[in-house]
Motif scaffolding. Sequence first.
Motif, PDB file in Angstrom:
ATOM      1  N   LEU A  15      -1.844  -2.108  -1.921  1.00  0.00           N
ATOM      2  CA  LEU A  15      -0.938  -2.595  -0.887  1.00  0.00           C
ATOM      3  C   LEU A  15      -1.378  -3.954  -0.361  1.00  0.00           C
ATOM      4  CD1 LEU A  15      -0.502   0.740   1.102  1.00  0.00           C
ATOM      5  CD2 LEU A  15       0.992  -0.200  -0.674  1.00  0.00           C
ATOM      6  N   ASN A  17      -1.845  -6.422   2.959  1.00  0.00           N
ATOM      7  CA  ASN A  17      -2.127  -6.351   4.378  1.00  0.00           C
ATOM      8  C   ASN A  17      -2.084  -7.777   4.918  1.00  0.00           C
ATOM      9  OD1 ASN A  17      -3.861  -6.453   6.818  1.00  0.00           O
ATOM     10  ND2 ASN A  17      -4.201  -4.292   6.361  1.00  0.00           N
ATOM     11  N   GLN A  20      -5.259  -9.906   4.926  1.00  0.00           N
ATOM     12  CA  GLN A  20      -5.875 -10.372   3.683  1.00  0.00           C
ATOM     13  C   GLN A  20      -5.641 -11.866   3.500  1.00  0.00           C
ATOM     14  OE1 GLN A  20      -3.545  -7.699   1.280  1.00  0.00           O
ATOM     15  NE2 GLN A  20      -5.381  -6.582   0.617  1.00  0.00           N
ATOM     16  N   LEU A  70       3.032   4.430   6.777  1.00  0.00           N
ATOM     17  CA  LEU A  70       1.805   4.250   6.018  1.00  0.00           C
ATOM     18  C   LEU A  70       1.010   5.537   6.152  1.00  0.00           C
ATOM     19  CD1 LEU A  70      -0.400   2.599   4.525  1.00  0.00           C
ATOM     20  CD2 LEU A  70      -1.240   1.961   6.796  1.00  0.00           C
ATOM     21  N   PRO A  72      -2.378   6.673   5.509  1.00  0.00           N
ATOM     22  CA  PRO A  72      -3.657   6.051   5.175  1.00  0.00           C
ATOM     23  C   PRO A  72      -4.581   6.989   4.400  1.00  0.00           C
ATOM     24  CG  PRO A  72      -3.660   6.748   7.456  1.00  0.00           C
ATOM     25  CD  PRO A  72      -2.270   7.023   6.927  1.00  0.00           C
ATOM     26  N   PRO A  80      -0.344  -0.259  11.866  1.00  0.00           N
ATOM     27  CA  PRO A  80       0.648  -0.224  10.782  1.00  0.00           C
ATOM     28  C   PRO A  80       1.387  -1.541  10.583  1.00  0.00           C
ATOM     29  CG  PRO A  80       1.395   1.080  12.647  1.00  0.00           C
ATOM     30  CD  PRO A  80      -0.020   0.679  12.933  1.00  0.00           C
ATOM     31  N   ASN A  82       0.154  -4.379  10.334  1.00  0.00           N
ATOM     32  CA  ASN A  82      -0.592  -5.225   9.393  1.00  0.00           C
ATOM     33  C   ASN A  82      -0.126  -5.029   7.957  1.00  0.00           C
ATOM     34  OD1 ASN A  82      -2.149  -6.482  11.308  1.00  0.00           O
ATOM     35  ND2 ASN A  82      -3.821  -5.016  11.150  1.00  0.00           N
ATOM     36  N   TRP A  83       0.538  -3.924   7.671  1.00  0.00           N
ATOM     37  CA  TRP A  83       1.015  -3.655   6.321  1.00  0.00           C
ATOM     38  C   TRP A  83       2.460  -4.128   6.126  1.00  0.00           C
ATOM     39  CZ3 TRP A  83      -3.129  -1.009   8.056  1.00  0.00           C
ATOM     40  CH2 TRP A  83      -4.171  -0.847   7.151  1.00  0.00           C
ATOM     41  N   TYR A  84       2.955  -4.958   7.047  1.00  0.00           N
ATOM     42  CA  TYR A  84       4.323  -5.448   6.923  1.00  0.00           C
ATOM     43  C   TYR A  84       4.613  -6.064   5.554  1.00  0.00           C
ATOM     44  CZ  TYR A  84       8.697  -7.833   7.436  1.00  0.00           C
ATOM     45  OH  TYR A  84       9.968  -8.264   7.216  1.00  0.00           O
ATOM     46  N   SER A  86       3.651  -5.216   2.700  1.00  0.00           N
ATOM     47  CA  SER A  86       3.915  -4.109   1.768  1.00  0.00           C
ATOM     48  C   SER A  86       5.261  -3.467   2.047  1.00  0.00           C
ATOM     49  CB  SER A  86       2.812  -3.046   1.874  1.00  0.00           C
ATOM     50  OG  SER A  86       1.593  -3.552   1.405  1.00  0.00           O
ATOM     51  N   LEU A 124       2.751   4.538   0.831  1.00  0.00           N
ATOM     52  CA  LEU A 124       3.851   4.185   1.728  1.00  0.00           C
ATOM     53  C   LEU A 124       5.007   5.132   1.462  1.00  0.00           C
ATOM     54  CD1 LEU A 124       4.225   0.295   1.581  1.00  0.00           C
ATOM     55  CD2 LEU A 124       3.030   1.656   3.284  1.00  0.00           C
TER      56      LEU A 124
END
Length: 145
Positions: A15, A17, A20, A70, A72, A80, A82-84, A86, A124
Amino acid sequence: MTRHYTIHLPVGLELLNANQRLHRAVRSRLTASIRAAAMRACSEDDTMRAALVSAGDAPLLQRAYILGVLQPASRRRADPANWYPSFKAAVDGLVDAGVLEDDDHTRLVGPDMRIGPVVRGARLSLFIQEITAAEHAAFQWRNAS
């Protein structure tokens, strides 16, 4: 009758983040992988596949609300949002599959991102709910003047 669909992306899918700092080529590869996985998940889900077939060339839904969850790999605290990246790639995969014509503000509310139960390897899940024009309008910001 309101239609609902649930799409689970594969467990262990790498995924994106927002925290990153990836080279653009790596980010592009991961985005394409998530997008393709969401499209594949639509064709692998019997209910979604049947609905897409019956819709023919037209988009399956005119408007939708999407709850993105998400799941985890551990119970550690997580944000959550932060995973936008993805979730965005997964929603683009839904558009590619024909669930929606586009994921712009006139057709889509969400994805609202939440943390779900722990899944070994993480994954996800997208919970897609058809909404009416009136329901969509209720989500829109009104002029505050």
